[in-house]
Design a protein around this motif. Sequence first.
Motif, PDB file in Angstrom:
ATOM      1  N   HIS A  96       0.819  -1.218   0.000  1.00 21.55           N
ATOM      2  CA  HIS A  96       0.000   0.000   0.000  1.00 21.55           C
ATOM      3  C   HIS A  96       0.850   1.263   0.000  1.00 21.55           C
ATOM      4  O   HIS A  96       0.341   2.347  -0.280  1.00 21.55           O
ATOM      5  CB  HIS A  96      -0.932   0.000   1.218  1.00 21.55           C
ATOM      6  CG  HIS A  96      -2.005  -1.037   1.144  1.00 21.55           C
ATOM      7  ND1 HIS A  96      -2.802  -1.369   2.220  1.00 21.55           N
ATOM      8  CD2 HIS A  96      -2.416  -1.838   0.126  1.00 21.55           C
ATOM      9  CE1 HIS A  96      -3.663  -2.316   1.865  1.00 21.55           C
ATOM     10  NE2 HIS A  96      -3.437  -2.623   0.598  1.00 21.55           N
ATOM     11  N   LEU A  97       2.140   1.113   0.330  1.00 17.44           N
ATOM     12  CA  LEU A  97       3.034   2.262   0.287  1.00 17.44           C
ATOM     13  C   LEU A  97       3.425   2.627  -1.142  1.00 17.44           C
ATOM     14  O   LEU A  97       3.994   3.692  -1.375  1.00 17.44           O
ATOM     15  CB  LEU A  97       4.303   1.979   1.102  1.00 17.44           C
ATOM     16  CG  LEU A  97       4.090   1.614   2.575  1.00 17.44           C
ATOM     17  CD1 LEU A  97       5.417   1.258   3.214  1.00 17.44           C
ATOM     18  CD2 LEU A  97       3.423   2.762   3.325  1.00 17.44           C
ATOM     19  N   TRP A 204      -3.957   5.226  14.334  1.00 15.57           N
ATOM     20  CA  TRP A 204      -2.600   5.362  13.803  1.00 15.57           C
ATOM     21  C   TRP A 204      -1.743   4.147  14.131  1.00 15.57           C
ATOM     22  O   TRP A 204      -0.784   3.831  13.415  1.00 15.57           O
ATOM     23  CB  TRP A 204      -1.936   6.611  14.382  1.00 15.57           C
ATOM     24  CG  TRP A 204      -1.891   6.633  15.883  1.00 15.57           C
ATOM     25  CD1 TRP A 204      -2.816   7.163  16.729  1.00 15.57           C
ATOM     26  CD2 TRP A 204      -0.864   6.070  16.708  1.00 15.57           C
ATOM     27  NE1 TRP A 204      -2.436   6.976  18.032  1.00 15.57           N
ATOM     28  CE2 TRP A 204      -1.238   6.311  18.059  1.00 15.57           C
ATOM     29  CE3 TRP A 204       0.323   5.400  16.451  1.00 15.57           C
ATOM     30  CZ2 TRP A 204      -0.463   5.880  19.126  1.00 15.57           C
ATOM     31  CZ3 TRP A 204       1.104   4.974  17.512  1.00 15.57           C
ATOM     32  CH2 TRP A 204       0.712   5.214  18.828  1.00 15.57           C
ATOM     33  N   SER A 207      -1.920   1.612  11.294  1.00 17.40           N
ATOM     34  CA  SER A 207      -1.640   2.127   9.958  1.00 17.40           C
ATOM     35  C   SER A 207      -0.281   1.645   9.483  1.00 17.40           C
ATOM     36  O   SER A 207       0.711   1.723  10.232  1.00 17.40           O
ATOM     37  CB  SER A 207      -1.680   3.661   9.967  1.00 17.40           C
ATOM     38  OG  SER A 207      -1.264   4.174   8.721  1.00 17.40           O
ATOM     39  N   GLU A 208      -0.226   1.153   8.244  1.00 20.06           N
ATOM     40  CA  GLU A 208       1.058   0.727   7.696  1.00 20.06           C
ATOM     41  C   GLU A 208       2.015   1.898   7.505  1.00 20.06           C
ATOM     42  O   GLU A 208       3.235   1.731   7.509  1.00 20.06           O
ATOM     43  CB  GLU A 208       0.852   0.012   6.357  1.00 20.06           C
ATOM     44  CG  GLU A 208       0.199   0.831   5.277  1.00 20.06           C
ATOM     45  CD  GLU A 208      -1.325   0.764   5.326  1.00 20.06           C
ATOM     46  OE1 GLU A 208      -1.965   1.286   4.397  1.00 20.06           O
ATOM     47  OE2 GLU A 208      -1.853   0.170   6.281  1.00 20.06           O
ATOM     48  N   TRP A 209       1.462   3.112   7.391  1.00 24.32           N
ATOM     49  CA  TRP A 209       2.312   4.287   7.240  1.00 24.32           C
ATOM     50  C   TRP A 209       3.087   4.570   8.525  1.00 24.32           C
ATOM     51  O   TRP A 209       4.254   4.976   8.480  1.00 24.32           O
ATOM     52  CB  TRP A 209       1.464   5.500   6.856  1.00 24.32           C
ATOM     53  CG  TRP A 209       0.802   5.350   5.525  1.00 24.32           C
ATOM     54  CD1 TRP A 209      -0.449   4.855   5.295  1.00 24.32           C
ATOM     55  CD2 TRP A 209       1.346   5.671   4.244  1.00 24.32           C
ATOM     56  NE1 TRP A 209      -0.719   4.855   3.950  1.00 24.32           N
ATOM     57  CE2 TRP A 209       0.366   5.353   3.283  1.00 24.32           C
ATOM     58  CE3 TRP A 209       2.568   6.206   3.825  1.00 24.32           C
ATOM     59  CZ2 TRP A 209       0.577   5.545   1.925  1.00 24.32           C
ATOM     60  CZ3 TRP A 209       2.776   6.397   2.475  1.00 24.32           C
ATOM     61  CH2 TRP A 209       1.798   6.065   1.542  1.00 24.32           C
ATOM     62  N   THR A 210       2.449   4.354   9.676  1.00 21.62           N
ATOM     63  CA  THR A 210       3.134   4.559  10.948  1.00 21.62           C
ATOM     64  C   THR A 210       4.282   3.582  11.119  1.00 21.62           C
ATOM     65  O   THR A 210       5.404   3.955  11.487  1.00 21.62           O
ATOM     66  CB  THR A 210       2.148   4.404  12.115  1.00 21.62           C
ATOM     67  OG1 THR A 210       1.099   5.361  11.974  1.00 21.62           O
ATOM     68  CG2 THR A 210       2.846   4.613  13.452  1.00 21.62           C
ATOM     69  N   SER A 213       7.103   4.325   8.701  1.00 15.11           N
ATOM     70  CA  SER A 213       7.890   5.477   9.150  1.00 15.11           C
ATOM     71  C   SER A 213       8.877   5.070  10.237  1.00 15.11           C
ATOM     72  O   SER A 213      10.063   5.433  10.192  1.00 15.11           O
ATOM     73  CB  SER A 213       6.964   6.582   9.663  1.00 15.11           C
ATOM     74  OG  SER A 213       6.046   6.981   8.680  1.00 15.11           O
ATOM     75  N   LEU A 250       7.988   8.496   2.399  1.00  9.17           N
ATOM     76  CA  LEU A 250       6.528   8.466   2.405  1.00  9.17           C
ATOM     77  C   LEU A 250       5.960   9.562   1.509  1.00  9.17           C
ATOM     78  O   LEU A 250       4.950   9.352   0.826  1.00  9.17           O
ATOM     79  CB  LEU A 250       6.017   8.623   3.837  1.00  9.17           C
ATOM     80  CG  LEU A 250       6.456   7.521   4.812  1.00  9.17           C
ATOM     81  CD1 LEU A 250       5.842   7.750   6.178  1.00  9.17           C
ATOM     82  CD2 LEU A 250       6.086   6.150   4.285  1.00  9.17           C
ATOM     83  N   SER A 253       6.154   8.434  -2.047  1.00  6.22           N
ATOM     84  CA  SER A 253       5.090   7.484  -2.392  1.00  6.22           C
ATOM     85  C   SER A 253       3.833   8.221  -2.829  1.00  6.22           C
ATOM     86  O   SER A 253       3.204   7.878  -3.841  1.00  6.22           O
ATOM     87  CB  SER A 253       4.787   6.584  -1.195  1.00  6.22           C
ATOM     88  OG  SER A 253       5.909   5.818  -0.842  1.00  6.22           O
ATOM     89  N   TRP A 254       3.468   9.241  -2.059  1.00  7.85           N
ATOM     90  CA  TRP A 254       2.292  10.032  -2.434  1.00  7.85           C
ATOM     91  C   TRP A 254       2.551  10.831  -3.707  1.00  7.85           C
ATOM     92  O   TRP A 254       1.690  10.899  -4.596  1.00  7.85           O
ATOM     93  CB  TRP A 254       1.939  10.984  -1.297  1.00  7.85           C
ATOM     94  CG  TRP A 254       0.859  11.966  -1.674  1.00  7.85           C
ATOM     95  CD1 TRP A 254      -0.487  11.751  -1.619  1.00  7.85           C
ATOM     96  CD2 TRP A 254       1.044  13.293  -2.194  1.00  7.85           C
ATOM     97  NE1 TRP A 254      -1.158  12.871  -2.073  1.00  7.85           N
ATOM     98  CE2 TRP A 254      -0.243  13.829  -2.430  1.00  7.85           C
ATOM     99  CE3 TRP A 254       2.161  14.066  -2.466  1.00  7.85           C
ATOM    100  CZ2 TRP A 254      -0.428  15.105  -2.941  1.00  7.85           C
ATOM    101  CZ3 TRP A 254       1.982  15.340  -2.975  1.00  7.85           C
ATOM    102  CH2 TRP A 254       0.699  15.853  -3.202  1.00  7.85           C
TER     103      TRP A 254
END
Length: 332
Positions: A96-97, A204, A207-210, A213, A250, A253-254
Amino acid sequence: MPNRLVLITFRPMSIRGQIQRLRDIDWDPLHWVRRTLSVNGKALTRLWGRDVMLYVGGVSFFVLLAVFPGLAIMVGVYSFFADASQAAAQAEMLSHLMPPVARGLFEGELTRLARAPLEAVSAQSGVALIIGSYASHRGFKALLAGLSFIHDDEAPRGFVGFNVMALLVLVAAFVLLGFLSAAFFYLRFVAAAFDIKPLAGAPWLFSEWTWASFGITLAMSLIYRFAMSSRPVAWKASITGGMAAALLCLFMSWASAFYVEQIAQLGATYGSVAAVVVFLIWLSWTVNAIFFGGALATEIELAMDEHRATSAAGLLPDLRGEKTRLVSGSGS
């Protein structure tokens, strides 16, 4: 008696030195803004060159060569201890990243590996182990060589030491990735299975983003600290560089997803290979973010060394005067 007199007189000098250091700090916010812009500008200058671009291309190529064998190895290892679908689920969360266009490559490969018989997965994992180990080791060698070039290491490691360091970083990265992905997966599983209410109020945490990171910050801080140079880099510089690298990764990625979906419609140009092109764009931007973190850590360490040298030069007259006073006091 003279020793006691010298010891009592030396302690106020230490306190005076600490007070002097606090006075020497420039508390003007504009000073720190200019300092931050200067350090970041110098870090970007370290990335501005064709040599760094060659390292970016080398790392991106070997990562592309190693990523699919790595998936086969991970599914094969999980198939001996647990259900292979768990490995597929973890890798799908990590995917998902990536930009959505490139994510389909991994989801299709994970679905195929998860549904394949155990014997087929084991055989594929054996072949993938050879290819993936070679490509991964070469990729980490390119990464460390690029960081060493950016850091401008005066005494780089020799042939054996460099290859051993790349192998150690490779093994440590694989272990850290497996540990963090497993911890993330089982945390979500336990929270859902036992309906743990306190964790439900912290989205959070799931979350895979956390977790990405935290993992990137930890991994890159250790690499900048121990692997970027033959001598350890300061912790403050390494951690700051690791945090910057994580945030930039991150953001990339966006940004890559926004670029390929809103600005450049690559499907019309590249057709069926558009997903590979998108993955390469995202990968090259991510490698540049990692190299920037190394450049930032280098410039922060240089700024810290310069500040120490300036402070030592400013305190030198006081130390000489204190020494003279101590000698005269001891003689009296």
